[in-house]
Scaffold this active site. Sequence first.
Site, PDB file in Angstrom:
ATOM      1  N   THR A  42      -4.618  -5.539  -3.289  1.00 48.40           N
ATOM      2  CA  THR A  42      -5.566  -6.218  -4.163  1.00 48.40           C
ATOM      3  C   THR A  42      -6.932  -6.323  -3.503  1.00 48.40           C
ATOM      4  O   THR A  42      -7.068  -6.895  -2.431  1.00 48.40           O
ATOM      5  CB  THR A  42      -5.051  -7.631  -4.501  1.00 48.40           C
ATOM      6  OG1 THR A  42      -3.715  -7.525  -4.970  1.00 48.40           O
ATOM      7  CG2 THR A  42      -5.911  -8.280  -5.553  1.00 48.40           C
ATOM      8  N   GLU A  81      -1.928 -10.510 -17.451  1.00 52.40           N
ATOM      9  CA  GLU A  81      -1.840 -11.468 -18.552  1.00 52.40           C
ATOM     10  C   GLU A  81      -3.228 -11.696 -19.155  1.00 52.40           C
ATOM     11  O   GLU A  81      -3.410 -11.705 -20.372  1.00 52.40           O
ATOM     12  CB  GLU A  81      -1.289 -12.803 -18.037  1.00 52.40           C
ATOM     13  CG  GLU A  81       0.159 -12.759 -17.613  1.00 52.40           C
ATOM     14  CD  GLU A  81       1.088 -13.212 -18.737  1.00 52.40           C
ATOM     15  OE1 GLU A  81       1.531 -14.355 -18.714  1.00 52.40           O
ATOM     16  OE2 GLU A  81       1.337 -12.404 -19.650  1.00 52.40           O
ATOM     17  N   PHE A  86       7.631 -15.523 -15.928  1.00 54.24           N
ATOM     18  CA  PHE A  86       7.978 -14.251 -15.280  1.00 54.24           C
ATOM     19  C   PHE A  86       8.429 -14.533 -13.852  1.00 54.24           C
ATOM     20  O   PHE A  86       7.804 -15.299 -13.133  1.00 54.24           O
ATOM     21  CB  PHE A  86       6.761 -13.329 -15.257  1.00 54.24           C
ATOM     22  CG  PHE A  86       7.054 -11.969 -14.678  1.00 54.24           C
ATOM     23  CD1 PHE A  86       7.357 -10.896 -15.512  1.00 54.24           C
ATOM     24  CD2 PHE A  86       7.047 -11.753 -13.306  1.00 54.24           C
ATOM     25  CE1 PHE A  86       7.639  -9.646 -14.977  1.00 54.24           C
ATOM     26  CE2 PHE A  86       7.334 -10.515 -12.771  1.00 54.24           C
ATOM     27  CZ  PHE A  86       7.628  -9.464 -13.614  1.00 54.24           C
ATOM     28  N   ARG A 133       0.651   0.135 -16.238  1.00 56.03           N
ATOM     29  CA  ARG A 133       1.696  -0.878 -16.120  1.00 56.03           C
ATOM     30  C   ARG A 133       2.221  -1.161 -17.523  1.00 56.03           C
ATOM     31  O   ARG A 133       1.477  -1.616 -18.396  1.00 56.03           O
ATOM     32  CB  ARG A 133       1.109  -2.153 -15.504  1.00 56.03           C
ATOM     33  CG  ARG A 133       0.527  -1.919 -14.136  1.00 56.03           C
ATOM     34  CD  ARG A 133      -0.455  -2.985 -13.723  1.00 56.03           C
ATOM     35  NE  ARG A 133       0.209  -4.233 -13.388  1.00 56.03           N
ATOM     36  CZ  ARG A 133      -0.297  -5.121 -12.527  1.00 56.03           C
ATOM     37  NH1 ARG A 133      -1.428  -4.867 -11.930  1.00 56.03           N
ATOM     38  NH2 ARG A 133       0.335  -6.239 -12.277  1.00 56.03           N
ATOM     39  N   THR A 179       1.403  -5.615   0.624  1.00 57.92           N
ATOM     40  CA  THR A 179       0.791  -6.488  -0.386  1.00 57.92           C
ATOM     41  C   THR A 179       1.651  -7.713  -0.638  1.00 57.92           C
ATOM     42  O   THR A 179       2.860  -7.699  -0.411  1.00 57.92           O
ATOM     43  CB  THR A 179       0.582  -5.701  -1.704  1.00 57.92           C
ATOM     44  OG1 THR A 179       0.097  -6.587  -2.709  1.00 57.92           O
ATOM     45  CG2 THR A 179       1.887  -5.085  -2.191  1.00 57.92           C
ATOM     46  N   LYS A 232      12.030 -10.294 -14.447  1.00 58.18           N
ATOM     47  CA  LYS A 232      11.102  -9.233 -14.842  1.00 58.18           C
ATOM     48  C   LYS A 232      10.692  -9.335 -16.315  1.00 58.18           C
ATOM     49  O   LYS A 232      10.404  -8.329 -16.960  1.00 58.18           O
ATOM     50  CB  LYS A 232      11.699  -7.844 -14.571  1.00 58.18           C
ATOM     51  CG  LYS A 232      11.982  -7.599 -13.103  1.00 58.18           C
ATOM     52  CD  LYS A 232      12.452  -6.183 -12.852  1.00 58.18           C
ATOM     53  CE  LYS A 232      12.739  -5.970 -11.379  1.00 58.18           C
ATOM     54  NZ  LYS A 232      13.237  -4.645 -11.081  1.00 58.18           N
ATOM     55  N   ARG A 259       5.471  -8.489  -1.520  1.00 61.82           N
ATOM     56  CA  ARG A 259       5.762  -9.903  -1.244  1.00 61.82           C
ATOM     57  C   ARG A 259       5.733 -10.187   0.260  1.00 61.82           C
ATOM     58  O   ARG A 259       6.586 -10.886   0.795  1.00 61.82           O
ATOM     59  CB  ARG A 259       7.123 -10.306  -1.828  1.00 61.82           C
ATOM     60  CG  ARG A 259       7.175 -10.329  -3.339  1.00 61.82           C
ATOM     61  CD  ARG A 259       6.252 -11.382  -3.882  1.00 61.82           C
ATOM     62  NE  ARG A 259       6.349 -11.552  -5.335  1.00 61.82           N
ATOM     63  CZ  ARG A 259       5.406 -12.119  -6.069  1.00 61.82           C
ATOM     64  NH1 ARG A 259       4.293 -12.543  -5.505  1.00 61.82           N
ATOM     65  NH2 ARG A 259       5.556 -12.265  -7.354  1.00 61.82           N
ATOM     66  N   ASP A 314      -4.079  -3.159   2.547  1.00 62.12           N
ATOM     67  CA  ASP A 314      -3.797  -4.184   1.541  1.00 62.12           C
ATOM     68  C   ASP A 314      -3.971  -3.526   0.171  1.00 62.12           C
ATOM     69  O   ASP A 314      -4.536  -2.439   0.064  1.00 62.12           O
ATOM     70  CB  ASP A 314      -4.791  -5.340   1.737  1.00 62.12           C
ATOM     71  CG  ASP A 314      -4.627  -6.440   0.704  1.00 62.12           C
ATOM     72  OD1 ASP A 314      -3.481  -6.753   0.365  1.00 62.12           O
ATOM     73  OD2 ASP A 314      -5.643  -6.970   0.235  1.00 62.12           O
TER      74      ASP A 314
END
Length: 1136
Positions: A492, A588, A630, A683, A765, A635, A847, A490
């Site tokens: 996260t 965010e 988003f 990122r 993930t 994107k 996803r 995984d």
Amino acid sequence: MSRPKPHAKSSLSSTYPLQNLSQRNSFSGPSMSPRTSDEAPLSASSSRIANGTVNVGQGLSAGYGKGKKKRVSDVDEEEALLGRYGDAVDTDERNDFGRTESRGLAPASRSKTKSRTIPLQSTSSRSPYPANVVRNQKYTVITFLPLVFWEQFKFFFNFYFLVVALSQFIPALKIGYIVTYVAPLVFVLAVTMGKEAYDDYCRYLRDREANSTRYLVLLPQPPSPLLGDPSFPGAASLPRPQTRSTPASSIKVGDMVLLEKNQRVPADMVLLTTSEEEGTCFIRTDQLDGETDWKLKVAVGETQKMGEKGVGSAEGSLYADPPIKDIHTFYGVLNLRSLTPGPQDETSIPLSVENVLWANTVLAAGSAVGLVAYTGKETRAVLNTSEPETKMGTLEKEVNKMAKILCTVTFALSVFLVALNNFRGQWYIYVFRFLILFSSIIPISLRVNLDMGKTVYAHQIQSDPEIPETIVRTSTLPEELGRIEYLLSDKTGTLTRNEMELKKLHMGTLVFGWDSMDEVAHLLASALQEQDGNSERKNSVTAAPGRGRRDMSSRVRDAVMALATCHNVTPVSNDDGTITYQASSPDEVAIVQWTESVGLRLTHRDRTSMTVLSNAGLEYTFDILAVFPFTSESKRMGIVVRDRATQHITFVQKGADTIMSKLVQKNDWLDEECGNMAREGLRTLVLGRKRLSDAAYTDFDSRYRAAQLVAGEERASEMSHVVSQCLENELELLALTGVEDKLQEDVKSTLELMRNAGVKIWMLTGDKIETATNIAVSSKLVARGQYIHQVAKLKSSDQVRDMLDFLQAKLDCCLVIDGESLQLCLDRFRTEFVVLATQLPAVVACRCSPTQKADVARLIREFTKKTVCCIGDGGNDVSMIQAADVGVGIVGKEGKQASLAADFSINQFSYLTKLLLWHGRNSYKRSAKLSQFVIHRGLIIAVIQAVFSSIFFFAPIALYQGWLQVGYATLYTMAPVFSLVLDRDVNEDLALLYPELYKELTKGRSLSYKTFFTWLTISVYQGGIIMLLSLLLFESEFLHIVAISFTALVINELIMVALEVTTWHTYMVLSELGTAVVYFGSMAVLPAYFDLSFVLSQTFAYKVAVIVAVSSFPLYVIKAAHQRFNPAAYTKVAGI
């Protein structure tokens, strides 16, 4: 726009068109009648505003695209999604409710697909739907014994021992003491049954705790229009609704449940009302999809107005689709009847996934009321959880195969001896007696030794100080840790901490790194102070876009203020007065935390406005006119704000560089700097803005609202077209940000070691493709310079075929694929995809639903026949962990659900290195050596028995009877043989320094048919030599043949153990010497077997020494020559 007439109810609940279901609270189409006089027009704010992660404005429905799109996990779900509306609804009928009604699903069809219409005021005490009971137990009182016995005796190894043990109750077949055959089997079964019973009892206690958790269920209230009317004078003073306390297991479909802060949602429910004015609430979904950030959910507008006090009196029904696995999809319709006196009006409100709380999520703040739609085994959480299966290690399977070969040899040998005797007398009885005589060839002590060995390995793992608090939950699998070839992880919480930090701000000619952020704070403070000193305040976001001539501080101010406003973050007050930022994406939150650290703090945010506060105490308030969230397709995320002080309107947007580079004004630095940041594993987000005049905004607003009213599939594309035409062009480029997702400790070095050890790594993930790709780069899952092939949104077989052709030509790349494309590949080209994907050095699947993760694990196991290890830390990883050969759970922020379901529980991802390369290596090597030696120990005595019977007229009589038969496998050889579990071929430092040594283990050479037949040959040679030389050398003392051959046998086994040891341990020396002392000491107390005067004679000692030398010395010479001329890999690095 009028509400649909009452007769729309049944048509909506059965045949409501797919493309209209995601519209929020209004319908459109040719057959719609004009707005009635008593309805208020759509307000400008409600048509523009979208909140946070999803659009929730009354008329704004960019969520339409989300509602229309399906994420289907399997064929059954697709049929459920597409088949529920019947097959006769054509385009002309979609807006003609009257005609569609007659073409809907028949009741039988509806019950077949499990779609449901749930009355809001349910009076029935019985529910046709599953009980809301959590049940993770494997057994019941009735099924425990049959299932445990089946699990044990379905393996040939145990079944063979059962047959041999039962045969001793038949007088004609009885040989020796019954206890020698029955006791070991009973011991093994007792230990297994005790462990299974204890584990299942623990599961029962956990289930009971979950089922007995009490919730408040609203009691039905008499219909009253005043209860839900805020203008009613006594509404504010009305008490909270009447409730009853109900255990979770008694909650049924149709109940209205009142949830409080930090309560776990007991069943899938539609959100009717929340304690927040806007009708929103945050939920934590860590146990469902593995993401630790909070998700925003929206209550149904009409029921939100009623509030907690009045919602219990609502009348109408809820239509809900059949239960499916997909947690990103929900289609439903809430039909509400008006409570006002006069003609009964009915409102039909389409529902989407934003209106639903899934079971096993947690209400993060405030209180909420939900209407239960699915319970028990129909909830998304249960549908995404697979049944745990009993795991059996590869080594046990190999031993099981060898046991079958040995059984065949035993049977052939028995028939052969009877055949040599010309099948005289009751030959079939003799065959069975020989079979029992030779049963030591498959020693039951092998199972006991292996189980005890596993206990030792588990203790060593749990007591290792370098991997503290590691727990072995499945003690049957330590050897599997030494043979892992695929590691499925995984992201996260497993590879990352899910903690973001803004590391770099690039503004073309200005660059600020993490160590110069105090300079940003200073420049921002001076710019804001200077701005406040001006008589006419110009807010930074809405300042005129000067080109390249503005001073440094004003450019910083513009960028920081844009970052402080362009987001979907909401500040939430905690009980202790502190503020927590919540959003759908942790990056965010990281950006808003960074703006606070440099001097601009977000203090308030609702659906219509936000306020930021500077360090100097200056407040900047903005009206939120529109939000464009988003999505994986767009994107980018944009927002239109109006400064209340200056009334200036500005469009601010941030997004991926691949998209934003086409939307901003021409520049010569963006592409290069994006590449530099990506190589650092950051990122990247590009920030741009555009000043809008009142006329420009009015034009956009009118065109956008018109686009929202377009019916059919063109609606989403029309809306995006208006945005791109009016807003997304010639944006002023403000800045480029680089955000770091902090990795778990030592993740980079761990993944590198795993790769060097020959382990292929897959990252599965639920996160976005962009995020997953960044983590793959920063964690060094992808090697420097390695090509990354991204695949998303595949729709056709041709596209899949093109992708497979590309992969065939480039097998050294890293594949990044989304869940939808992955499912298409598995449905259409299952074999071809798996064959190619398993050859790639790294694969990243994004996803992914929990079920997809488990399917991938099973698929790799099925096609490669290799050992697969899955590691995760959240409830969404449980299915994957249970589907793997070896499941590893990490105890982390997301709780212990993965840890409890796993075979091994660790605290950090980096512990895998020690667990696999050291403990896995030792467990496998030791068990391989131990199992072969125990088989050898049984084979050699069987060969001696066979030679004895052949010489003495093929009589099925035991050579060693009574105590000698029992003592041989226990007191006289067990301690030295079992001490092999302490052996090690290399030391720990070398095992970790040369991970390439691990590759040798995965080939399974320590226990193979080659090594098995080598030991078979050794056993035949030594058994034959011992028996034949005993007869030749002691012809005159034939009566002492038992003492002679047995002594030679025991000494031979002690020498063989010594020859097998690589690294001596204190216990090994003690066990060798102690066993020798015990054996020779027992000769004095066993006169029935040993004549002491003969045993103490020089002749006995001399001739036994000759027998032992002939049986064991040649093996020592062969082993020494092999080590000299063909050394193993570990001996080369260890310098042995």
